[in-house]
Design a protein around this motif. Structure first.
Motif, PDB file in Angstrom:
ATOM      1  N   VAL A 164       5.032  -3.487  -1.939  1.00 60.08           N
ATOM      2  CA  VAL A 164       4.899  -3.307  -0.495  1.00 60.08           C
ATOM      3  C   VAL A 164       3.680  -4.075  -0.003  1.00 60.08           C
ATOM      4  CG1 VAL A 164       5.956  -1.002  -0.609  1.00 60.08           C
ATOM      5  CG2 VAL A 164       3.456  -1.218  -0.597  1.00 60.08           C
TER       6      VAL A 164
ATOM      7  N   ALA B 164       1.803   7.154   6.313  1.00 63.06           N
ATOM      8  CA  ALA B 164       1.293   8.057   5.279  1.00 63.06           C
ATOM      9  C   ALA B 164       1.155   9.480   5.803  1.00 63.06           C
ATOM     10  CB  ALA B 164      -0.050   7.545   4.760  1.00 63.06           C
TER      11      ALA B 164
ATOM     12  N   LEU C  92       8.289   1.650   5.284  1.00 61.80           N
ATOM     13  CA  LEU C  92       8.086   3.006   4.796  1.00 61.80           C
ATOM     14  C   LEU C  92       7.476   3.847   5.917  1.00 61.80           C
ATOM     15  CD1 LEU C  92       6.635   2.397   1.213  1.00 61.80           C
ATOM     16  CD2 LEU C  92       9.013   2.676   1.913  1.00 61.80           C
TER      17      LEU C  92
ATOM     18  N   ARG D 119       1.276  -1.279  -3.434  1.00 62.57           N
ATOM     19  CA  ARG D 119       0.744  -2.593  -3.046  1.00 62.57           C
ATOM     20  C   ARG D 119       0.237  -3.350  -4.266  1.00 62.57           C
ATOM     21  NH1 ARG D 119      -0.812   0.032   1.788  1.00 62.57           N
ATOM     22  NH2 ARG D 119      -2.703   0.842   0.810  1.00 62.57           N
TER      23      ARG D 119
ATOM     24  N   GLU E  37      -1.615   7.966   0.599  1.00 65.01           N
ATOM     25  CA  GLU E  37      -2.307   6.677   0.720  1.00 65.01           C
ATOM     26  C   GLU E  37      -2.555   6.068  -0.657  1.00 65.01           C
ATOM     27  OE1 GLU E  37      -5.715   7.747   2.993  1.00 65.01           O
ATOM     28  OE2 GLU E  37      -4.740   7.367   4.935  1.00 65.01           O
TER      29      GLU E  37
ATOM     30  N   SER F  85       0.957  -4.116   3.691  1.00 68.31           N
ATOM     31  CA  SER F  85       0.556  -3.339   4.869  1.00 68.31           C
ATOM     32  C   SER F  85      -0.292  -4.196   5.792  1.00 68.31           C
ATOM     33  CB  SER F  85      -0.239  -2.098   4.458  1.00 68.31           C
ATOM     34  OG  SER F  85       0.496  -1.267   3.594  1.00 68.31           O
TER      35      SER F  85
ATOM     36  N   TYR G  44       0.707   4.513  -1.759  1.00 72.85           N
ATOM     37  CA  TYR G  44       0.935   3.207  -1.140  1.00 72.85           C
ATOM     38  C   TYR G  44       0.010   2.148  -1.744  1.00 72.85           C
ATOM     39  CZ  TYR G  44       3.987   5.187   2.493  1.00 72.85           C
ATOM     40  OH  TYR G  44       5.023   5.779   3.172  1.00 72.85           O
TER      41      TYR G  44
ATOM     42  N   THR H 248       3.596  -0.228   6.809  1.00 66.89           N
ATOM     43  CA  THR H 248       3.790  -0.632   5.412  1.00 66.89           C
ATOM     44  C   THR H 248       5.256  -0.971   5.214  1.00 66.89           C
ATOM     45  OG1 THR H 248       1.994   0.797   4.655  1.00 66.89           O
ATOM     46  CG2 THR H 248       3.616   0.130   3.011  1.00 66.89           C
TER      47      THR H 248
ATOM     48  N   CYS I 123       8.407  -3.081   2.658  1.00 72.04           N
ATOM     49  CA  CYS I 123       8.800  -3.475   1.299  1.00 72.04           C
ATOM     50  C   CYS I 123       8.827  -4.996   1.188  1.00 72.04           C
ATOM     51  CB  CYS I 123      10.177  -2.892   0.973  1.00 72.04           C
ATOM     52  SG  CYS I 123      10.839  -3.415  -0.616  1.00 72.04           S
TER      53      CYS I 123
ATOM     54  N   ALA J 199       4.686   7.250  -6.585  1.00 70.11           N
ATOM     55  CA  ALA J 199       4.825   5.788  -6.613  1.00 70.11           C
ATOM     56  C   ALA J 199       5.929   5.363  -7.572  1.00 70.11           C
ATOM     57  CB  ALA J 199       3.495   5.144  -7.008  1.00 70.11           C
TER      58      ALA J 199
END
Length: 464
Positions: free
Chosen positions: A81, A54, A51, A76, A69, A83, A72, A89, A91, A33
């Motif tokens: 980001v 996953a 992106l 978030r 995951e 989703s 992500y 997902t 940006c 991340a």
């Protein structure tokens, strides 16, 4: 949801952009991340870009799907980001209003098994005159006690001394061009805050970690300049260019005089702001005096930042910005929003010390030259396959390793009582695993012990 013109990143393309993304002091999902957030920060992944799923990214990285995951999820939570089920997902390029500066140094070090040899900090202890300045300036504070004490741009005595300091470096300056700051770091912060959100800025690579953290905190997009032969065409395409003409941290490299003139002309053509860090300019150990951009464009769009930290003592937390008249008021307003003014008694100390700067600089140069030479001698004897240029000034040496194992050496050093920083902290992309910054501010016996410990760490590595 993301726009129709957005790029869809494949797992393969993102993996290529990630490079070496490991960071020893974070869990695996946090490491990933952190690296993706850096790519978003520098503008490579842009607003609305998708992106990869996953599952496909996990397969490409040989990680579990759960790890990606979790990555992500962290992005978030940081507001980077968003989703949606069935859409993927993408940006958002927006952090929450209360931002946390990008972490540059590890949060903590494991317990050391031996007394620590600390080569992380590149500053000397206080010069003996710093202690004298406290008592010598007590009588000068009385006239200031009759007013409120807020000095947004600094007291007159100090601004005049700083203007004289610039004149000695061939930069004609009037006191009203000076803004006194709480260290050079605040000067860099003011420069970054004066730029529009998500402005593209050119940055030398490698460069000072604090500069990178400040720029990322302000959500600036970074464009790395090569380590020595900068392309000023890139600077012309940016809102600002950040340079260290004199003994750049970490490499000790200097900007040649002709190149400083070229940069000044390029910035003028493109109306690009140049921000130059002169904090190390007084620490010339060998060679000709370093160039400055402001000397080539004294009326140009150049901010010049200086500091008492390297010359006198970092604990004073006092610096300054020289700005063109057109920018002084805007920067002063930003300064007032931060702290209303730097401590008056510390400003009086700084003015007193700057009157004695020749004596202080001569002492510092003698000390640093001796310690640099000790470090160079030990490295050549103990680690002959390491590469480096002997710096003509400053406080650090940029050591190149024959293999990309700097992080491994740093981690082994921590376990053995040696604290040192790898090249990743100084790299715009956080990828450099072939260098260590080795300051020569410690006494000779500490430097010798540190290099010998590094040699033992290298010798203990399994052959490849």
């Amino acid at each position: 949801m993301s726009g129709s013109g957005a790029r869809r990143w494949s797992a393969r393309a993102l993996v290529a952009e990630l490079g070496d993304w490991s960071t020893p002091d974070l869990p695996l999902y946090g490491q990933l991340a952190d690296r993706i957030s850096r790519i978003i920060d520098n503008g490579t992944i842009q607003h609305s870009d998708y992106l990869p799923p996953a599952r496909s990214l996990a397969s490409a990285l040989a990680l579990s799907r759960h790890t990606v995951e979790a990555t992500y999820d962290a992005l978030r939570a940081a507001g980077l980001v968003a989703s949606q089920q069935g859409s993927g997902t993408w940006c958002t390029s927006a952090r929450p209003p209360r931002r946390t500066p990008t972490r540059t140094f590890p949060r903590h070090y494991p317990a050391l098994s031996e007394p620590a040899l600390d080569l992380q900090v590149a500053s000397l202890p206080a010069h003996p005159l710093v202690a004298r300045s406290k008592t010598a300036t007590c009588r000068f504070i009385k006239p200031h006690l009759d007013n409120h004490g807020y000095t947004r741009t600094g007291i007159d005595q100090l601004r005049s001394r700083i203007a004289e300091w610039f004149a000695e470096h061939h930069v004609p300056t009037s006191p009203d061009q000076i803004i006194v700051t709480s260290g050079a770091t605040q000067g860099l912060l003011l420069a970054c805050a004066s730029l529009p959100p998500r402005a593209m800025v050119a940055v030398e690579n490698p460069t000072c970690p604090m500069l990178l953290s400040t720029q990322r905190w302000h959500r600036l997009r970074l464009r790395a300049l090569p380590s020595t032969e900068q392309s000023w065409e890139q600077v012309e395409q940016c809102s600002a260019g950040f340079v260290t003409p004199a003994y750049r941290n970490p490499s000790g490299w200097c900007l040649p005089e002709a190149r400083a003139g070229e940069l000044a002309r390029a910035a003028k053509r493109a109306a690009t702001l140049v921000v130059e860090d002169l904090a190390l300019i007084d620490l010339r150990l060998d060679g000709p005096p370093p160039a400055t951009v402001a000397a080539r464009a004294p009326e140009g769009n150049v901010l010049s930042i200086g500091s008492m930290s390297k010359l006198c003592w970092a604990g004073m937390r006092l610096g300054w910005v020289r700005a063109p008249h057109s920018l002084v008021e805007a920067l002063a307003e930003l300064k007032g929003m931060l702290d209303l003014g730097t401590s008056v008694d510390v400003q009086l100390q700084a003015a007193w010390l700057l009157e004695r700067r020749d004596v202080i600089a001569a002492d510092r140069v003698r000390t640093l030259r001796e310690r640099r030479d000790v470090l160079v001698e030990e490295l050549r004897r103990e680690l002959p396959d390491w590469t480096f240029d002997v710096p003509d000034g400053g406080v650090s040496l940029w050591a190149g390793l024959p293999e990309p194992v700097a992080d491994e050496v740093v981690a082994a050093g921590r376990r053995r009582g040696l604290a040192v920083l790898s090249g990743k902290a100084f790299d715009v992309e956080g990828r450099d695993n072939r260098h260590l910054r080795l300051p020569f501010v410690q006494p000779p016996e500490v430097l010798r012990a540190a290099v010998r410990k590094l040699a033992k760490i290298v010798d203990a590595r399994p052959a490849t």
